[in-house]
Motif scaffolding. Structure first.
Motif, mmCIF file in Angstrom:
data_model
loop_
_atom_site.group_PDB
_atom_site.id
_atom_site.type_symbol
_atom_site.label_atom_id
_atom_site.label_comp_id
_atom_site.label_asym_id
_atom_site.label_seq_id
_atom_site.Cartn_x
_atom_site.Cartn_y
_atom_site.Cartn_z
ATOM 1 N N GLN A 680 0.908 -1.202 0.008
ATOM 2 C CA GLN A 680 -0.124 -0.074 0.155
ATOM 3 C C GLN A 680 1.002 1.235 0.110
ATOM 4 O O GLN A 680 1.234 1.715 1.113
ATOM 5 N N PRO A 681 1.376 1.575 -1.175
ATOM 6 C CA PRO A 681 1.986 2.728 -1.361
ATOM 7 C C PRO A 681 1.663 3.833 -0.674
ATOM 8 O O PRO A 681 0.291 4.219 -0.513
ATOM 9 N N GLY A 682 2.310 5.095 -0.013
ATOM 10 C CA GLY A 682 1.856 6.388 0.427
ATOM 11 C C GLY A 682 3.103 7.207 0.877
ATOM 12 O O GLY A 682 4.109 6.743 0.286
ATOM 13 N N VAL A 722 -2.363 -14.295 -2.815
ATOM 14 C CA VAL A 722 -3.533 -13.218 -3.184
ATOM 15 C C VAL A 722 -2.636 -12.102 -3.262
ATOM 16 O O VAL A 722 -2.026 -11.573 -2.522
ATOM 17 N N VAL A 723 -2.998 -11.554 -4.767
ATOM 18 C CA VAL A 723 -2.466 -10.046 -4.930
ATOM 19 C C VAL A 723 -3.595 -9.291 -5.077
ATOM 20 O O VAL A 723 -4.330 -9.305 -5.569
ATOM 21 N N ARG A 724 -3.129 -8.160 -3.995
ATOM 22 C CA ARG A 724 -4.343 -7.222 -3.736
ATOM 23 C C ARG A 724 -3.865 -5.743 -3.913
ATOM 24 O O ARG A 724 -3.034 -5.415 -2.990
ATOM 25 N N VAL A 725 -4.517 -5.069 -4.838
ATOM 26 C CA VAL A 725 -4.423 -3.737 -5.075
ATOM 27 C C VAL A 725 -5.585 -2.754 -4.848
ATOM 28 O O VAL A 725 -6.557 -3.297 -5.611
ATOM 29 N N ASP A 730 -8.849 -9.116 -6.835
ATOM 30 C CA ASP A 730 -7.543 -9.931 -6.391
ATOM 31 C C ASP A 730 -7.353 -10.713 -7.438
ATOM 32 O O ASP A 730 -7.980 -10.958 -8.310
ATOM 33 N N LEU A 731 -5.946 -10.944 -7.309
ATOM 34 C CA LEU A 731 -5.185 -11.870 -8.553
ATOM 35 C C LEU A 731 -4.840 -13.122 -7.756
ATOM 36 O O LEU A 731 -3.860 -12.715 -6.682
ATOM 37 N N GLN A 732 -5.161 -14.395 -7.927
ATOM 38 C CA GLN A 732 -4.683 -15.403 -7.645
ATOM 39 C C GLN A 732 -3.523 -16.040 -8.214
ATOM 40 O O GLN A 732 -3.386 -16.151 -9.398
#
Length: 766
Positions: A680-682, A722-725, A730-732
């Motif tokens: 989670q970029p910030g 699980v790739v979550r942006v 979601d990408l599995q």
């Protein structure tokens, strides 16, 4: 167990000449097992048998004394002199802040057994008994806090020569010892890990002493070779910070941290292995000739841990902060997880590791290290009716606490919760449910003991509590005087502990316990709400810490959770995003903000650079984590409080949030067999790189933020993710036998990804 049969003028050496039995062929195996009341170094013909230092370390000596085992098959001659050099260590030296000595016993001793197996199967056994001899060594003084004095004029080549008498040698006698206390090590030994060279040398014109700046606050000692006139004494004093051109030793309290080396007149080498210091600066006095950067080096010493977790990002100050966390972990994982390595304390405070265990378990493989410590925790607890003490091992119970200091101590929230929180962190880090099984009795005993301390309304509101220790707004002389209500903190921690025990009991098939612990959790949650939470969502004392704990521990839901998140964010903003939490709240406040939709506030806090903040020490050149947010004041002076350590890992627990939220690696199941990849970029960060060597192999995430967010992901064989942006489905991902390298790019309106699988070294294709 043997000891010299009379007083000696220096630290003792116990020795025996070993003659191999004849007529049985060659030696096929030989093992040496040794331990001591104190610390020991074993040598054969003058050469150390292993890399370990200060063995047998520090354990709950009353019930467990560890021993070391060494393979010495290729080290035995027909005649071999076996020596055991003894030092005071934790057993016999100074411990605690009241100058207490001899906490565990008044005599140094050693026990050893050499087992030799020959070609024809014959076994020869050489063990400590009255046939051994003793003599004085070249170590005139040794103390963990005060330092070591070595007189090279007293060194004797006879110590290493079999068959040669040693001047002034004496006999030994057996001393009472229950061998049932002997136990093998579970954790790693203390070893030399690296060398740090001087960064700058400054000679004081008034007295000629040289201040050596090693550029890094570290733990260990200095080492050097030197030649000078016989009897000249070189003095080396240590400190973490300077006051002008002088060492600032006030933070050391009564610890002298001073080594003295007396020259023989020949070529001398000195290394004080019976003490240790926390220092960046060394003051060297009475050096013969000119002291140059090549004359002296710092030896970094700590438990032998493998580094498994790494993090870097686009902000150099955050990288320095992370480095500071790593160095404080190394310096304080010194056989037991200590609070600090420099002053007259260095105790295994349970609260520090309770909150820091997840961070430590990511940075290093600490399973064996912490399980060894947990064994001692269980032993201390077993002999205290289930109470987990403030420090483990616990020498405090051996001497009276001054009036007003933790009077009538009993279990305390967070500190005693280490019995549960540490095994749980190890389980999630490494996926071994055996850690829960091995320490389950201790975990359950703690919770049952605390249950007996509760008030009639079900809250943990009676008795001494540390609470939100070292609240940055508290008076420097009153570290317990936090804004967060101590009973609120304690009751929230009880809820977390009971929910963890519910899950642990379920995993281990302890259905009856699981039911009982779940019922306690539900009662605690109800009591917390009834006593401390208003209908509007305000929590008693209305301090950031109470909201952070209630949110992250799962005590709130629905509108109450939303309101608590908003109130926490408002308090953070009112504090201008300065850190406003102590030991209890700091490890959890960033997660609480993130979970309730206030990621920007969490980043704003992290990137703040004036005091109190995580980066304030970095702005003043810190190379380790400080005990207080303002251990050093902006003008360069040291905080006036009595407790002012510059190497204290607890507040470095923010690194756990950095690994998961910035780096994007979070386990979805214990051991990282199934993982969430969700950076989670910030702030102004433009890239980050995070990697972890799990039991299955290497997981790494590298992201770049330009016109789109690009992710490079590496998974080891058999691991799924699980790739979550945010804003994208979601990408599995699932890695096959060859592992997986995956690249994904996320734009503002769509997600595109490319996938490839390949065995081999992933770094080559990243």
């Amino acid at each position: 167990m043997i000891a010299p049969d009379g007083p000696l003028d220096a630290s003792p050496i116990l020795f025996k000449d070993v003659e191999l039995a004849g007529g049985h062929g060659s030696v096929v195996s030989a093992s040496l097992h040794a331990s001591a009341l104190g610390i020991f170094e074993a040598r054969l013909n003058g050469v150390s048998v292993g890399p370990d230092l200060m063995s047998p370390g520090w354990s709950a000596y009353q019930w467990r004394l560890r021993y070391r085992s060494y393979d010495v098959t290729d080290r035995l001659d027909q005649s071999t002199r076996l020596t055991l050099s003894l030092g005071n260590g934790w057993f016999h030296g100074t411990l605690g802040w009241e100058g207490q000595r001899h906490s565990y016993g008044t005599r140094l001793g050693a026990i050893a057994q050499l087992e030799v197996t020959f070609e024809d199967g014959y076994q020869q056994l050489i063990a400590t008994d009255r046939s051994w001899s003793a003599c004085a060594s070249d170590v005139l003084e040794n103390d963990l806090y005060n330092g070591q004095t070595i007189d090279a004029r007293l060194r004797r080549p006879e110590w290493a020569t079999p068959g040669v008498c040693v001047p002034n040698q004496t006999g030994v006698e057996e001393i009472d010892f229950d061998t049932g206390r002997l136990a093998p090590y579970v954790g790693p030994p203390i070893v030399r890990r690296e060398i740090v060279r001087p960064r700058q040398l400054t000679r004081r014109p008034d007295d000629g002493a040289v201040i050596v700046d090693f550029g890094q606050n570290l733990v260990g000692w200095t080492r050097f070779r030197v030649r000078g006139e016989p009897g000249r004494a070189i003095t080396v004093r240590h400190a973490e910070v300077l006051d002008g051109d002088q060492l600032n030793v006030r933070p050391l309290r009564s610890a002298r941290a001073t080594d003295r080396f007396v020259l023989s007149g020949g070529d001398d080498s000195f290394e004080p292995t019976m003490t240790y210091h926390g220092f960046r600066f060394a003051e060297v006095s009475n050096w013969p000739g000119e002291l140059t950067p090549d004359s002296i080096e710092a030896v970094v010493v700590h438990s032998d841990l493998s580094r498994i977790g790494h993090f870097r990002c686009s902000d150099p100050d955050l990288n320095q902060l992370h480095s500071n966390v790593v160095w404080s972990t190394k310096g304080n994982f010194f056989d037991v997880p200590t609070d600090c390595p420099q002053r007259d304390e260095r105790l295994g405070w349970t609260g520090d590791i309770a909150v820091f265990a997840p961070t430590a378990a990511f940075l290093f493989d600490v399973q064996d290290f912490l399980e060894d410590w947990l064994i001692d925790l269980g032993l201390e607890q077993e002999h205290r009716d289930g109470m987990v003490p403030m420090v483990v091992p616990d020498p405090l119970k051996e001497w009276p606490i001054p009036p007003g200091q933790f009077s009538e101590p009993d279990s305390t929230a967070i500190w005693s919760d280490a019995a549960v929180w540490v095994p749980w962190a190890l389980f999630w880090a490494y996926g071994d449910s055996g850690v829960l099984a091995r320490h389950y009795d201790s975990m359950a005993a703690h919770l049952r003991h605390v249950e007996g301390l509760l008030s009639t309304d079900g809250t943990w509101s009676e008795g001494f509590q540390f609470g939100d220790w070292l609240d940055p707004l508290a008076d420097p002389h009153e570290p317990w005087n936090a804004r967060a209500d101590a009973a609120v903190v304690a009751t929230a921690c009880l809820y977390r502990t009971s929910t963890i025990l519910t899950q642990a009991a379920t995993i281990l098939g302890r259905a009856e316990d699981a039911t009982a612990f779940l019922a306690l959790a539900e009662r605690t949650r109800a009591a917390f709400h009834a006593a401390y939470v208003t209908d509007e969502g305000t929590i008693t004392s209305d301090a950031p810490t109470v909201y952070a704990l209630a949110i992250t521990f799962g005590l709130l839901e629905g509108q109450l959770l939303e309101r608590a998140g908003e109130r926490l964010a408002r308090l953070v903003r009112e504090a201008d995003h300065h850190v406003s939490t102590g030991f209890a709240g700091t490890p959890f406040i960033s997660d609480a903000l993130t979970r309730t939709g206030h990621l920007g506030d969490a980043y704003h806090m992290l990137l703040k650079r004036d005091c109190p903040s995580w980066l304030y020490p970095v702005s003043l050149g810190a190379t380790t984590i400080w005990e207080r947010w303002d251990s050093m004041l902006p003008d360069g002076s040291v905080n006036p409080g009595e407790m002012t350590s510059f190497n204290h890992y607890a507040l470095g627990a923010i690194a756990d949030w950095m690994h998961r939220t910035i780096g994007g690696i979070t386990p979805l199941e214990p051991g990282y067999g199934h993982v969430l990849i969700a950076p989670q970029p910030g702030g102004a960060l433009t890239w980050a790189d995070c990697a972890l060597e799990t039991r299955s192999g290497r997981i790494s995430v590298r992201w770049r933020r330009e016109t789109e967010l690009a992710l490079d992901i590496e998974l080891p064989p058999g691991v799924s993710a699980v790739v979550r942006v945010t804003g994208h489905p979601d990408l599995q991902l699932s890695a096959g036998p060859g592992g997986l390298q995956h690249t994904a790019r996320f734009s503002a309106d769509r997600a595109a990804h490319e996938t490839s699988s390949a065995p081999g070294v992933p770094d080559a294709t990243r």
